[in-house]
Design a protein around this motif. Sequence first.
Motif, short mmCIF file in Angstrom:
data_model
loop_
_atom_site.label_atom_id
_atom_site.label_comp_id
_atom_site.label_asym_id
_atom_site.label_seq_id
_atom_site.Cartn_x
_atom_site.Cartn_y
_atom_site.Cartn_z
N GLY A 67 0.79 -1.22 0.00
CA GLY A 67 0.00 0.00 0.00
C GLY A 67 0.82 1.27 0.00
N LEU A 68 2.14 1.16 -0.11
CA LEU A 68 3.00 2.34 -0.18
C LEU A 68 3.25 2.73 -1.63
N PRO A 69 3.60 3.99 -1.89
CA PRO A 69 3.90 4.40 -3.27
C PRO A 69 5.02 3.55 -3.86
N ASP A 70 5.02 3.42 -5.18
CA ASP A 70 6.06 2.64 -5.86
C ASP A 70 7.46 3.10 -5.47
N ASP A 71 7.65 4.42 -5.39
CA ASP A 71 8.98 4.94 -5.04
C ASP A 71 9.41 4.48 -3.66
#
Length: 444
Positions: free
Chosen positions: A53-57
Motif C-alpha cells: 500500500g506504499l507508493p512505488d517509489d
Amino acid sequence: MATNKASGSTPGNAIGMPRILINSQLEPTENKWKPGGDAKAPADDLKEFPTWGLPDDVQRIIKEVADGYQCDPSIVTAAIFSAAGTALGKSVVGISDNYRNYPALWFVIVGIASRGKSAPVEWVYKPLMDYDLAGYKQYKAERMQWESQPRELRCDAPRLRTRIAGNITDEKLLYKLADNNGALCWKHDEFATLLGGMGKYSSGGAAMIVGSLLSIFSGARFSKESVSGEPFMIDEPALNIISTTQPAELKRLMKPYLQNGFFERFLFVNVGGSVPEYKPVIIPDETRRTWNEYIDQLLRNDVGELREHAAAYDMHVAAMNRWRDEERIMMEIDSGDLFEDVSCSLLEKANYHLCRLSIIAARLNGESIITAPVMQYSVDCVDYLLNGQKAALLKILHGDKRGEPTLADTIRQLQRLKPDLNQSALARAIGTSQQYIGKVLREK
C-alpha cells in the motif's frame, strides 16, 4: 542532491519544532500508486512487514536499502513509518469516532547480533538527523552571539529544539518533549539502554516514568511538577520511539511490564536468524534524493485533520470487530494463562496502531483523507505487527509454567489429531482468525 537547511527558530507546521526552509530545485516525486484504484493485498501469510500500500517509489527505497545493507526489508519498512511519523509530528491528527491520534508509533527491531538492524534505520533517519544537525549549528551560533552581549541587554537565551532525542535521561526526555510542544522521537540503538535508565535519576523511580509514558502514548494531557525543575504541561503529546534489541534480552527487559499495559504499546519487528549471502550492493544516489524529498514534503505538511472515507471507516469497524471476536473467544475460555491475557490486551490496543499507521500511509501517498485502500493496507500492517507482538510475548514467557491447556494448545492438539484440517476451516470452527491459527502452528 537536495540540501536541507534550518533557518529561524519559530514554530513551524510540525508544531513546536523549528521552521524549515527547503532548498531544493527538484520537483516532488510523482505518486505512482493510486489509492482508490485496483490496489489490493497480495496473497501471503505476512512473513514480512507489508509494503503493497506504499507508493512505488517508497517500495523501491525499501528494496534497495534492504539489498544495500543485506538486511530484512521489514527493518526498513518499520524505519520508514517511524521517520515519516516523526517528520509529521503534530502537524496532522487522525480523527476516528471520538478519538484523536497523532502518527506516533513505538517500534523495537528484534534480531540476533550482526543482522544489520541499526544501519538501515540510520539511513532512513539521516534526512531528519541532518535537519537536527543544521538546527544545532544554528543554535550554537545564536548562543555565542547571545553570550557576547552585555548581561543587561540580553533577552531570553536561545533554545535548542530537535526532533530526535537519543541518549537522554527519562526526566530530561519529558522536559524536551514539553519544550517541543509534545512532538519528539526517542531513538536509541539499544533498547536495553533506553529502558535501563528509566527511574535512575527520578525520585519516583521507574514506575513514575512508565506511568508518564503510558499517558503520553495515549495522547492524554500530561503535566509534571518537581522541586528542582520548572513545571510543565503537554497537551496531546506525540512521542515516537524506535530502537533495537536481541531476542535473548526481551525476557529480561519486558517481563516486568506484561501486566501494566506498557508491553502492548510496543510494536516488535522480528528479524530472521539466517545469515544472508553477502553481495556488495551500493544504494543509488537517486534513492537518497527520492527519500529526502519525501521527508521534505512531510515536514511541509499542512496542519490539519485527516478523516476516514466512509468505505475506510467500514473497513476499520470490520477489522476491530474481527479482533474483538478473537479477544472474546480467548476471554470465554478464561484459562488464566498470562499469554492469552496479554494477547487480549494486544487486540484491544490494535485500534491505536491502526489509526496511526493509516495516517502515515495516507500522507506518504499524498492523500488528504484516509481512503479504503489505505485502510485495507493498514489493517494488513496491524495483522503483521500483532503477530510480531505475540512472537515477542512467546519469547518472554518461554520456559514459564503455562498451567491448564490454552487456546493455542487446543489448536495444536486439533492439528495433531487431524493434520489435513484446513486452517481456514479450523479458524471458522473455533471462532478465531486464520492469522492466529497460522502463527500458533508456526511457533510449535
